[in-house]
Design a protein around this motif. Sequence first.
Motif, short mmCIF file in Angstrom:
data_model
loop_
_atom_site.label_atom_id
_atom_site.label_comp_id
_atom_site.label_asym_id
_atom_site.label_seq_id
_atom_site.Cartn_x
_atom_site.Cartn_y
_atom_site.Cartn_z
N SER A 76 0.25 -1.28 0.08
CA SER A 76 -0.20 0.53 0.01
C SER A 76 0.51 0.99 0.20
O SER A 76 0.55 2.52 -0.80
CB SER A 76 -0.57 0.15 1.11
OG SER A 76 -1.71 0.86 1.20
N VAL A 77 1.85 1.39 0.83
CA VAL A 77 2.88 2.89 0.85
C VAL A 77 3.55 2.75 -0.66
O VAL A 77 3.45 3.65 -1.25
CB VAL A 77 3.63 2.48 2.21
CG1 VAL A 77 4.80 3.13 2.08
CG2 VAL A 77 3.19 2.11 3.65
N LEU A 78 3.80 1.80 -1.20
CA LEU A 78 4.77 1.54 -2.44
C LEU A 78 3.18 1.96 -2.88
O LEU A 78 4.15 3.25 -4.17
CB LEU A 78 4.95 0.21 -2.76
CG LEU A 78 6.15 -0.05 -2.41
CD1 LEU A 78 6.79 -1.20 -2.47
CD2 LEU A 78 7.74 0.69 -2.16
N ARG A 79 2.71 2.28 -4.07
CA ARG A 79 1.14 2.34 -4.29
C ARG A 79 1.45 3.99 -4.25
O ARG A 79 1.31 4.74 -4.74
CB ARG A 79 0.08 1.70 -3.91
CG ARG A 79 0.08 0.32 -5.10
CD ARG A 79 -1.57 -0.33 -4.60
NE ARG A 79 -1.29 -1.92 -4.76
CZ ARG A 79 -1.86 -3.10 -4.49
NH1 ARG A 79 -2.45 -2.49 -4.02
NH2 ARG A 79 -2.47 -4.20 -5.05
N LYS A 80 1.35 4.17 -3.03
CA LYS A 80 1.30 5.58 -2.34
C LYS A 80 2.11 6.57 -3.15
O LYS A 80 1.65 7.67 -3.93
CB LYS A 80 0.60 5.79 -1.24
CG LYS A 80 -0.85 4.89 -0.27
CD LYS A 80 -1.82 5.41 -0.93
CE LYS A 80 -3.29 4.58 -0.51
NZ LYS A 80 -4.48 4.23 -1.23
N TYR A 81 3.19 5.62 -2.98
CA TYR A 81 4.47 6.82 -3.31
C TYR A 81 4.65 7.17 -4.79
O TYR A 81 5.03 7.64 -5.30
CB TYR A 81 5.77 6.30 -2.90
CG TYR A 81 5.86 6.51 -0.81
CD1 TYR A 81 5.04 7.52 -0.76
CD2 TYR A 81 6.96 5.68 -0.28
CE1 TYR A 81 5.60 7.51 0.77
CE2 TYR A 81 6.81 5.31 0.93
CZ TYR A 81 6.26 7.34 1.34
OH TYR A 81 6.82 7.15 2.67
N ALA A 218 6.69 21.08 4.83
CA ALA A 218 5.93 19.05 4.39
C ALA A 218 5.25 19.25 3.47
O ALA A 218 4.19 20.56 3.02
CB ALA A 218 5.71 19.05 5.57
N ASN A 219 4.71 18.27 2.53
CA ASN A 219 3.80 18.36 1.69
C ASN A 219 3.30 16.94 2.58
O ASN A 219 4.40 15.72 3.08
CB ASN A 219 3.85 17.27 0.16
CG ASN A 219 4.50 18.71 0.10
OD1 ASN A 219 4.03 20.12 -0.15
ND2 ASN A 219 4.82 18.04 -1.56
N VAL A 220 1.58 16.98 2.39
CA VAL A 220 0.85 15.75 3.90
C VAL A 220 0.55 14.63 1.99
O VAL A 220 -0.35 15.81 1.82
CB VAL A 220 0.08 16.71 4.51
CG1 VAL A 220 -0.51 15.06 4.96
CG2 VAL A 220 0.77 17.63 5.49
N TYR A 221 -0.03 13.87 2.00
CA TYR A 221 -0.31 12.81 1.31
C TYR A 221 -1.31 12.21 1.92
O TYR A 221 -0.92 11.49 2.77
CB TYR A 221 0.64 11.92 0.56
CG TYR A 221 1.49 12.69 -0.64
CD1 TYR A 221 1.31 13.50 -1.88
CD2 TYR A 221 2.78 13.08 -0.43
CE1 TYR A 221 2.09 14.12 -2.51
CE2 TYR A 221 3.81 13.75 -0.83
CZ TYR A 221 3.44 14.20 -2.00
OH TYR A 221 4.07 14.93 -2.69
#
Length: 260
Positions: A76-81, A218-221
Amino acid sequence: MKYIIENAILFDSDRKQISSASSPDVIVPLTTTASRLLEEIIKHPNRVLPRALLLKKVWEDNGYAPSDASLNNNISVLRKYFTSLSDTEIDLRTVPKIGFQLNGSVVLCEEQTDIAGNNEVHETERKDVIQPASGRFSSHTRFGLYIASAGMTVVTLLVALVFLSFQDRGISTQKKKIQHMVRFEKCDAFNLSSDGIPFEKVLSQFPSVRSSCTSKPANVYYDFSSLNKDRARHLFVSVCFKNDKSGYLKCENIKSYSLE
């Protein structure tokens, strides 16, 4: 080793980081586990990799206890990045009850030392495409490059025909864009889904994001996609602190949860 995924994402396995191929200065660091997982997946593009194999290669073989939950979270983390770094869709899909599959092209970028002995390292223009069946790398001959170029031309024409066909049928081909929601303190907030959930919900559920935004740029995703019959719920919040020059100093995953 450096890899390019779908001509959109640059992955440096030695430095454990990914970046946008079009903007390589925008860098997102990966955890050791996420980096190992991504490297294992891209060595076998277009193949279904069983969960058991990934758990063994990434966790057991490195002395860690395997966990389906950890595997799901890292995917899931890889997809979001991928989504945050590029508009190009990286098709890292879940194969129900089996495992995961990366559908797309993966290219290995070779590095060579200058022949004169000055120890300068240059990335070569020539790249080796990872073979889907075996995961090995093969060098293209000049003739092979000509054939590949002709093949790409044919594929481009076919894609154009399909696109026109979709337009004729009234089918939308526009890709989902990241939504810039709001500027809060020193942060820019981006919604990775199309649900329109306001950034205030992130601040109310995760107070640590508020304190992060008041301290450093910062950027928040985030992604608060809701659970329904057609799609599993994804809950993701990450704060990426900006570098003074370019890119990110680091990214902190405040929450990463996925039911898949």
